[in-house]
Design a protein around this motif. Sequence first.
Motif, PDB file in Angstrom:
ATOM      1  N   UNK A   1      54.881   5.460  68.099  1.00 39.50           N
ATOM      2  CA  UNK A   1      54.005   6.014  67.061  1.00 39.50           C
ATOM      3  C   UNK A   1      53.097   7.103  67.621  1.00 39.50           C
ATOM      4  N   UNK A   2      52.560   6.872  68.826  1.00 35.67           N
ATOM      5  CA  UNK A   2      51.685   7.867  69.448  1.00 35.67           C
ATOM      6  C   UNK A   2      52.465   9.137  69.800  1.00 35.67           C
ATOM      7  N   UNK A   3      53.658   8.974  70.362  1.00 36.88           N
ATOM      8  CA  UNK A   3      54.479  10.130  70.715  1.00 36.88           C
ATOM      9  C   UNK A   3      54.873  10.920  69.476  1.00 36.88           C
ATOM     10  N   UNK A   4      55.154  10.218  68.377  1.00 39.16           N
ATOM     11  CA  UNK A   4      55.511  10.884  67.125  1.00 39.16           C
ATOM     12  C   UNK A   4      54.355  11.714  66.603  1.00 39.16           C
ATOM     13  N   UNK A   5      53.134  11.237  66.836  1.00 41.38           N
ATOM     14  CA  UNK A   5      51.941  11.960  66.378  1.00 41.38           C
ATOM     15  C   UNK A   5      51.791  13.299  67.080  1.00 41.38           C
ATOM     16  N   UNK A   6      52.112  13.336  68.378  1.00 44.23           N
ATOM     17  CA  UNK A   6      51.842  14.575  69.124  1.00 44.23           C
ATOM     18  C   UNK A   6      53.027  15.532  69.145  1.00 44.23           C
ATOM     19  N   UNK A   7      54.253  15.037  68.847  1.00 41.53           N
ATOM     20  CA  UNK A   7      55.388  15.965  68.873  1.00 41.53           C
ATOM     21  C   UNK A   7      56.092  16.121  67.528  1.00 41.53           C
ATOM     22  N   UNK A   8      55.606  15.406  66.501  1.00 39.27           N
ATOM     23  CA  UNK A   8      56.145  15.582  65.158  1.00 39.27           C
ATOM     24  C   UNK A   8      57.528  15.006  64.933  1.00 39.27           C
ATOM     25  N   UNK A   9      58.029  14.176  65.860  1.00 36.36           N
ATOM     26  CA  UNK A   9      59.364  13.604  65.717  1.00 36.36           C
ATOM     27  C   UNK A   9      59.317  12.247  65.008  1.00 36.36           C
ATOM     28  N   UNK A  10      60.499  11.745  64.677  1.00 37.28           N
ATOM     29  CA  UNK A  10      60.604  10.461  63.983  1.00 37.28           C
ATOM     30  C   UNK A  10      60.321   9.325  64.960  1.00 37.28           C
ATOM     31  N   UNK A  11      59.344   8.435  64.656  1.00 36.65           N
ATOM     32  CA  UNK A  11      58.999   7.344  65.581  1.00 36.65           C
ATOM     33  C   UNK A  11      60.162   6.383  65.827  1.00 36.65           C
ATOM     34  N   UNK A  12      61.050   6.188  64.821  1.00 34.35           N
ATOM     35  CA  UNK A  12      62.195   5.296  64.990  1.00 34.35           C
ATOM     36  C   UNK A  12      63.171   5.858  66.022  1.00 34.35           C
ATOM     37  N   UNK A  13      63.384   7.180  65.987  1.00 30.85           N
ATOM     38  CA  UNK A  13      64.274   7.808  66.967  1.00 30.85           C
ATOM     39  C   UNK A  13      63.694   7.707  68.375  1.00 30.85           C
ATOM     40  N   UNK A  14      62.370   7.914  68.475  1.00 36.19           N
ATOM     41  CA  UNK A  14      61.707   7.815  69.777  1.00 36.19           C
ATOM     42  C   UNK A  14      61.806   6.390  70.306  1.00 36.19           C
ATOM     43  N   UNK A  15      61.607   5.409  69.422  1.00 40.67           N
ATOM     44  CA  UNK A  15      61.684   3.995  69.812  1.00 40.67           C
ATOM     45  C   UNK A  15      63.075   3.659  70.349  1.00 40.67           C
ATOM     46  N   UNK A  16      64.100   4.158  69.667  1.00 40.05           N
ATOM     47  CA  UNK A  16      65.474   3.903  70.096  1.00 40.05           C
ATOM     48  C   UNK A  16      65.740   4.489  71.485  1.00 40.05           C
TER      49      UNK A  16
END
Length: 274
Positions: A252-267
Amino acid sequence: MLYFIPTPIGNLGDISFRALELLKTCEIFFCEDTRVSKSLLLSLSNKFQIDFQAKKMIAFHTHNEKEILKNLNSEIFSQNIAFLSDAGMPGISDPGYALVDFALKNGIEFEVLPGANAALVALVSSALSEKEFIFMGFLANKGRERQKDIQRALNHPYASIVYESPKRILSLVEQISLIDENREIFAIKEISKKFETKFKGKAKEVFSVLKEANLNGEWVLVISKNHQNLNHNSLSENDILELDISLKAKSKLLAKINGKNPKEIYAKLLLSQN
């Protein structure tokens, strides 16, 4: 040879001598808009008493460039070919990038001529940057993406250059003033034309002036840099990855700063742990 030729953004006199000479020798023109290019050649012909003769003009813009390049025979480049955007430097918030990329990938010789560019004229006129700057072009038109673009411009540690239409320039300055009313900005319209006009001051001051101004024309806005030390006051991706928190929280934090989908980042984070 393929030539990318900048065209005047206002005053016809801004065309270079070299550009005029090449326009006479080129046999085929790729044009952002063939009607605009024909009008330009006619105006240049009348002003400089030059006979450009009949030219083959091919429409080449963001809506058809992929199809044209797909069917393009590279033998065409045995002739002198010019690419013309409607005004200014090809490839800078204008078509041209795809054709440059095509030339590089296919070993086609090309040259990009120096010439008129609204972003640099605005930057120099603003006195808001001695060295580094960020060019953002046109922001998203509306919604959440536009808000993100505006916030990004205000967060940059360098001056930001933005292109804007007369329909949205007032709302853009208003939004900036609501977020940071004291941020220094510079706005210029109709660069190199008869009614070129400049405005500079704090966002709230410029907004007040623009409410009473004639907004017709093409605009460039320069936003002064964020003077806060952002590098020390914000988390980087590595900082977040090193935190002793759950993968979901990191995502969630990474999605906030790079605008990407948190689910994709989690995967991806899950895969990296395997």
